[in-house]
Design a protein around this motif. Sequence first.
Motif, PDB file in Angstrom:
ATOM      1  N   LYS A 185       4.668 -21.557  10.349  1.00 26.71           N
ATOM      2  CA  LYS A 185       4.906 -20.152  10.580  1.00 26.71           C
ATOM      3  C   LYS A 185       3.640 -19.577   9.021  1.00 26.71           C
ATOM      4  O   LYS A 185       4.079 -19.757   8.068  1.00 26.71           O
ATOM      5  CB  LYS A 185       6.210 -18.972  10.038  1.00 26.71           C
ATOM      6  CG  LYS A 185       5.650 -17.722  10.517  1.00 26.71           C
ATOM      7  CD  LYS A 185       7.619 -17.276   9.873  1.00 26.71           C
ATOM      8  CE  LYS A 185       7.526 -15.304  10.619  1.00 26.71           C
ATOM      9  NZ  LYS A 185       6.147 -14.968   9.813  1.00 26.71           N
ATOM     10  N   VAL A 186       2.557 -18.710   9.291  1.00 27.06           N
ATOM     11  CA  VAL A 186       2.051 -17.476   8.366  1.00 27.06           C
ATOM     12  C   VAL A 186       2.488 -16.357   8.547  1.00 27.06           C
ATOM     13  O   VAL A 186       2.786 -15.554  10.128  1.00 27.06           O
ATOM     14  CB  VAL A 186       0.330 -18.303   8.894  1.00 27.06           C
ATOM     15  CG1 VAL A 186      -0.024 -17.054   8.221  1.00 27.06           C
ATOM     16  CG2 VAL A 186       0.006 -19.219   8.882  1.00 27.06           C
ATOM     17  N   ASN A 187       2.420 -15.724   7.354  1.00 25.98           N
ATOM     18  CA  ASN A 187       3.145 -14.755   7.162  1.00 25.98           C
ATOM     19  C   ASN A 187       2.321 -13.715   6.766  1.00 25.98           C
ATOM     20  O   ASN A 187       1.619 -12.627   6.325  1.00 25.98           O
ATOM     21  CB  ASN A 187       3.586 -14.114   6.158  1.00 25.98           C
ATOM     22  CG  ASN A 187       4.561 -12.639   6.088  1.00 25.98           C
ATOM     23  OD1 ASN A 187       3.982 -11.572   6.785  1.00 25.98           O
ATOM     24  ND2 ASN A 187       5.483 -12.566   5.512  1.00 25.98           N
ATOM     25  N   SER A 188       1.463 -13.386   8.405  1.00 23.07           N
ATOM     26  CA  SER A 188       0.376 -12.633   8.604  1.00 23.07           C
ATOM     27  C   SER A 188       0.349 -11.072   8.119  1.00 23.07           C
ATOM     28  O   SER A 188      -0.872 -10.601   8.603  1.00 23.07           O
ATOM     29  CB  SER A 188      -0.443 -12.567  10.082  1.00 23.07           C
ATOM     30  OG  SER A 188       0.220 -11.725  11.306  1.00 23.07           O
ATOM     31  N   GLN A 189       1.691 -10.399   8.814  1.00 19.79           N
ATOM     32  CA  GLN A 189       1.509  -9.382   8.248  1.00 19.79           C
ATOM     33  C   GLN A 189       1.478  -8.406   6.264  1.00 19.79           C
ATOM     34  O   GLN A 189       1.057  -7.752   6.018  1.00 19.79           O
ATOM     35  CB  GLN A 189       2.982  -8.560   8.770  1.00 19.79           C
ATOM     36  CG  GLN A 189       3.271  -6.877   8.631  1.00 19.79           C
ATOM     37  CD  GLN A 189       2.096  -6.117   9.015  1.00 19.79           C
ATOM     38  OE1 GLN A 189       2.325  -6.070  10.324  1.00 19.79           O
ATOM     39  NE2 GLN A 189       1.387  -5.227   8.335  1.00 19.79           N
ATOM     40  N   PHE A 190       2.322 -10.233   5.990  1.00 16.95           N
ATOM     41  CA  PHE A 190       2.529 -10.322   4.779  1.00 16.95           C
ATOM     42  C   PHE A 190       0.592 -10.127   4.017  1.00 16.95           C
ATOM     43  O   PHE A 190       0.334  -9.139   3.721  1.00 16.95           O
ATOM     44  CB  PHE A 190       2.558 -10.578   3.394  1.00 16.95           C
ATOM     45  CG  PHE A 190       2.943 -10.872   2.532  1.00 16.95           C
ATOM     46  CD1 PHE A 190       3.124  -9.959   1.414  1.00 16.95           C
ATOM     47  CD2 PHE A 190       1.925 -12.205   1.684  1.00 16.95           C
ATOM     48  CE1 PHE A 190       2.651  -9.948   0.324  1.00 16.95           C
ATOM     49  CE2 PHE A 190       2.133 -11.671  -0.196  1.00 16.95           C
ATOM     50  CZ  PHE A 190       1.529 -11.183  -0.033  1.00 16.95           C
ATOM     51  N   ILE A 191      -0.509 -10.762   4.707  1.00 23.49           N
ATOM     52  CA  ILE A 191      -2.223 -10.806   4.754  1.00 23.49           C
ATOM     53  C   ILE A 191      -2.825  -9.636   4.934  1.00 23.49           C
ATOM     54  O   ILE A 191      -3.408  -9.191   4.154  1.00 23.49           O
ATOM     55  CB  ILE A 191      -2.337 -12.482   4.994  1.00 23.49           C
ATOM     56  CG1 ILE A 191      -1.811 -13.833   4.537  1.00 23.49           C
ATOM     57  CG2 ILE A 191      -3.714 -12.299   4.915  1.00 23.49           C
ATOM     58  CD1 ILE A 191      -1.883 -14.757   5.667  1.00 23.49           C
ATOM     59  N   LYS A 192      -1.872  -8.752   5.880  1.00 25.80           N
ATOM     60  CA  LYS A 192      -2.704  -7.466   6.248  1.00 25.80           C
ATOM     61  C   LYS A 192      -2.741  -6.849   5.217  1.00 25.80           C
ATOM     62  O   LYS A 192      -3.499  -5.834   4.390  1.00 25.80           O
ATOM     63  CB  LYS A 192      -2.437  -7.735   7.581  1.00 25.80           C
ATOM     64  CG  LYS A 192      -3.053  -6.387   8.017  1.00 25.80           C
ATOM     65  CD  LYS A 192      -2.624  -5.862   9.473  1.00 25.80           C
ATOM     66  CE  LYS A 192      -3.636  -4.525   9.832  1.00 25.80           C
ATOM     67  NZ  LYS A 192      -2.920  -3.279   9.174  1.00 25.80           N
ATOM     68  N   THR A 193      -1.748  -6.619   3.924  1.00 19.86           N
ATOM     69  CA  THR A 193      -1.091  -5.796   3.767  1.00 19.86           C
ATOM     70  C   THR A 193      -1.992  -5.991   2.803  1.00 19.86           C
ATOM     71  O   THR A 193      -2.685  -4.989   2.116  1.00 19.86           O
ATOM     72  CB  THR A 193       0.616  -6.346   3.401  1.00 19.86           C
ATOM     73  OG1 THR A 193       1.172  -5.822   4.688  1.00 19.86           O
ATOM     74  CG2 THR A 193       0.768  -5.454   2.289  1.00 19.86           C
ATOM     75  N   LEU A 194      -1.991  -7.229   1.961  1.00 24.14           N
ATOM     76  CA  LEU A 194      -2.976  -7.629   0.708  1.00 24.14           C
ATOM     77  C   LEU A 194      -4.332  -7.212   0.732  1.00 24.14           C
ATOM     78  O   LEU A 194      -4.838  -6.267   0.037  1.00 24.14           O
ATOM     79  CB  LEU A 194      -2.539  -8.826   0.558  1.00 24.14           C
ATOM     80  CG  LEU A 194      -1.399  -9.348   0.125  1.00 24.14           C
ATOM     81  CD1 LEU A 194      -1.376 -10.904   0.380  1.00 24.14           C
ATOM     82  CD2 LEU A 194      -0.921  -8.896  -0.945  1.00 24.14           C
ATOM     83  N   ILE A 195      -4.395  -7.552   2.214  1.00 25.53           N
ATOM     84  CA  ILE A 195      -6.051  -7.416   2.527  1.00 25.53           C
ATOM     85  C   ILE A 195      -6.519  -5.182   2.404  1.00 25.53           C
ATOM     86  O   ILE A 195      -7.011  -4.736   1.800  1.00 25.53           O
ATOM     87  CB  ILE A 195      -6.961  -7.514   3.466  1.00 25.53           C
ATOM     88  CG1 ILE A 195      -6.872  -8.838   3.554  1.00 25.53           C
ATOM     89  CG2 ILE A 195      -7.946  -6.825   4.518  1.00 25.53           C
ATOM     90  CD1 ILE A 195      -7.293  -9.921   4.912  1.00 25.53           C
ATOM     91  N   ASP A 196      -5.594  -5.250   3.003  1.00 29.28           N
ATOM     92  CA  ASP A 196      -5.419  -3.261   3.406  1.00 29.28           C
ATOM     93  C   ASP A 196      -5.473  -2.915   2.071  1.00 29.28           C
ATOM     94  O   ASP A 196      -5.623  -1.660   0.945  1.00 29.28           O
ATOM     95  CB  ASP A 196      -4.331  -2.897   4.345  1.00 29.28           C
ATOM     96  CG  ASP A 196      -3.770  -2.965   5.772  1.00 29.28           C
ATOM     97  OD1 ASP A 196      -5.684  -3.117   5.869  1.00 29.28           O
ATOM     98  OD2 ASP A 196      -3.193  -3.011   6.546  1.00 29.28           O
ATOM     99  N   LEU A 197      -5.046  -3.600   0.972  1.00 28.09           N
ATOM    100  CA  LEU A 197      -4.447  -3.509  -0.473  1.00 28.09           C
ATOM    101  C   LEU A 197      -5.987  -3.301  -1.540  1.00 28.09           C
ATOM    102  O   LEU A 197      -6.335  -2.812  -2.208  1.00 28.09           O
ATOM    103  CB  LEU A 197      -3.362  -3.831  -1.597  1.00 28.09           C
ATOM    104  CG  LEU A 197      -2.329  -3.356  -0.752  1.00 28.09           C
ATOM    105  CD1 LEU A 197      -1.754  -4.253  -1.479  1.00 28.09           C
ATOM    106  CD2 LEU A 197      -1.599  -2.219  -1.765  1.00 28.09           C
ATOM    107  N   GLY A 198      -7.337  -3.789  -0.891  1.00 26.82           N
ATOM    108  CA  GLY A 198      -8.393  -4.287  -0.976  1.00 26.82           C
ATOM    109  C   GLY A 198      -8.327  -5.733  -1.224  1.00 26.82           C
ATOM    110  O   GLY A 198      -9.712  -6.245  -2.452  1.00 26.82           O
ATOM    111  N   LEU A 199      -7.831  -6.274  -1.102  1.00 29.24           N
ATOM    112  CA  LEU A 199      -7.039  -7.467  -2.020  1.00 29.24           C
ATOM    113  C   LEU A 199      -8.604  -8.594  -1.248  1.00 29.24           C
ATOM    114  O   LEU A 199      -8.089  -8.784   0.245  1.00 29.24           O
ATOM    115  CB  LEU A 199      -5.853  -8.096  -1.885  1.00 29.24           C
ATOM    116  CG  LEU A 199      -5.256  -7.274  -3.769  1.00 29.24           C
ATOM    117  CD1 LEU A 199      -4.045  -7.812  -3.578  1.00 29.24           C
ATOM    118  CD2 LEU A 199      -6.573  -7.699  -4.683  1.00 29.24           C
ATOM    119  N   SER A 200      -8.495  -9.646  -1.470  1.00 31.07           N
ATOM    120  CA  SER A 200      -9.257 -11.332  -1.254  1.00 31.07           C
ATOM    121  C   SER A 200      -8.026 -11.737  -1.155  1.00 31.07           C
ATOM    122  O   SER A 200      -8.367 -12.380  -2.048  1.00 31.07           O
ATOM    123  CB  SER A 200     -10.417 -11.469  -1.641  1.00 31.07           C
ATOM    124  OG  SER A 200     -11.507 -10.093  -0.695  1.00 31.07           O
TER     125      SER A 200
END
Lengths: 255, 255
Positions: A123-138
């Motif tokens: 399982k990949v927690n894509s919502q968490f990755i999206k949250t990080l990206i929405d914070l401007g992070l790579s």
Amino acid sequence: MKIVKIGGNIVDNADLLQEFLTAFSKIEEDKILIHGGGKIATEYSEKLGIKVEMLKGRRITSKESLDVALMTYAGLVNKKIVASLQSLNCNSLGLSGADGNVIIAERRIVKDVDYGYVGDIEKVNSQFIKTLIDLGLSPIFCALTHDGNGQMLNTNADSIASSIATAMSEHCDVELIYIFEKPGVLSKINDSNSVIQNMDYKSYQNLKADGSIHDGMLPKLDNCFNSLNNGVAKVVISNIDYFKDNSKVHTQINL
Amino acid sequence: MKIVKIGGNIVDNADLLQEFLTAFSKIEEDKILIHGGGKIATEYSEKLGIKVEMLKGRRITSKESLDVALMTYAGLVNKKIVASLQSLNCNSLGLSGADGNVIIAERRIVKDVDYGYVGDIEKVNSQFIKTLIDLGLSPIFCALTHDGNGQMLNTNADSIASSIATAMSEHCDVELIYIFEKPGVLSKINDSNSVIQNMDYKSYQNLKADGSIHDGMLPKLDNCFNSLNNGVAKVVISNIDYFKDNSKVHTQINL
């Protein structure tokens, strides 16, 4: 979104890595990087006297080898990449699968071969990755996952890239880019002018059948087709020149 | 918010670490953990034949020593802690100062001694830490920062804890807890029954003047008083028993 996986030829070469990171930092779309450890893990294993165990031709990840993977992938390589990207004004965040519980894997137990501490992604927690990206992070992923029960696991970086790309496709259009040492998939293994510019599943099957495609490329290409079958918009295999000029030679994978 | 710094005696002992992480995972308030690397960095340095350089009695962080710190602090120790906390249902995220650009430091160059790749903290990005906590994450910091120009730096874990506690005090009430091997600050160094339950700045100066307090405690206590002077609500020094029963013996630092 662009999701880029870099291979050992870049990780092992400080100049090439810096060149790549400069190009990566300039990508204007949301972006994710996945890296393995290159030869560094092997070099440290040798220095530490840790034997690389092989069983039926496959590498086994012993407890000691996993420690070296934790040290080199999540420590040495990941933090140098993150620090370098920060200096290039790319706000990056290093991650293993355990961080933020972002990638859960299951330890691979096969009847005849126990591969050791190797994980297959569940399982990949894509919502968490999206949250990080929405914070401007790579997000910068190393090739490590965890089983949710306290055990870190070694996981193939190509598979991590493919799984993340698939998971992120739920949120946006994803281009998955595998960067390795050659300009693309070659029809003649020693001829770098023989890049197959477009490969669909049928031509892949033909090239596989006639032995044109090298063993090591097969799992990579399987990952590519899996990604496309699971919603990834575009998959490319190329070398670092792909970022210099998009019109240059590369292999695009199509269904 | 509770901010806990654990010392080498816990990091070096797998059973004690597990016991601590179980206690940490049960803290109901927002929480942050800071850890050093314990003896693991020294052990790997020895295995790799890297000499620990000393100059005028101070340890110098060479390029090779920094690599070992990256490997052991950010890799081996940090990821094992994060994976273990995930298994205890504590959603944690490992960080060096480079990740998310969270701690910027300046390389320490002193006229007579060059300490090597050692950083003194310039800025903690408390807003980013708050954002992570608001996402339900517990940040787990290792003792590494970066200079913003691509260079990772070794930074004292006590100082990182103090700086983070100070920075987070802008957002909430912070309790800063230093966990080490003794139940508190001792007035007689070999008598664990001599815990000083409350220490204010005046009594600290007196104990320092009469030589009751050991050299190694002085920078730790300076960090404690600095934290209180800069807005941290409560500072405690104790051992792992502090989490078992709050009424047990410990040292509380007061201005």
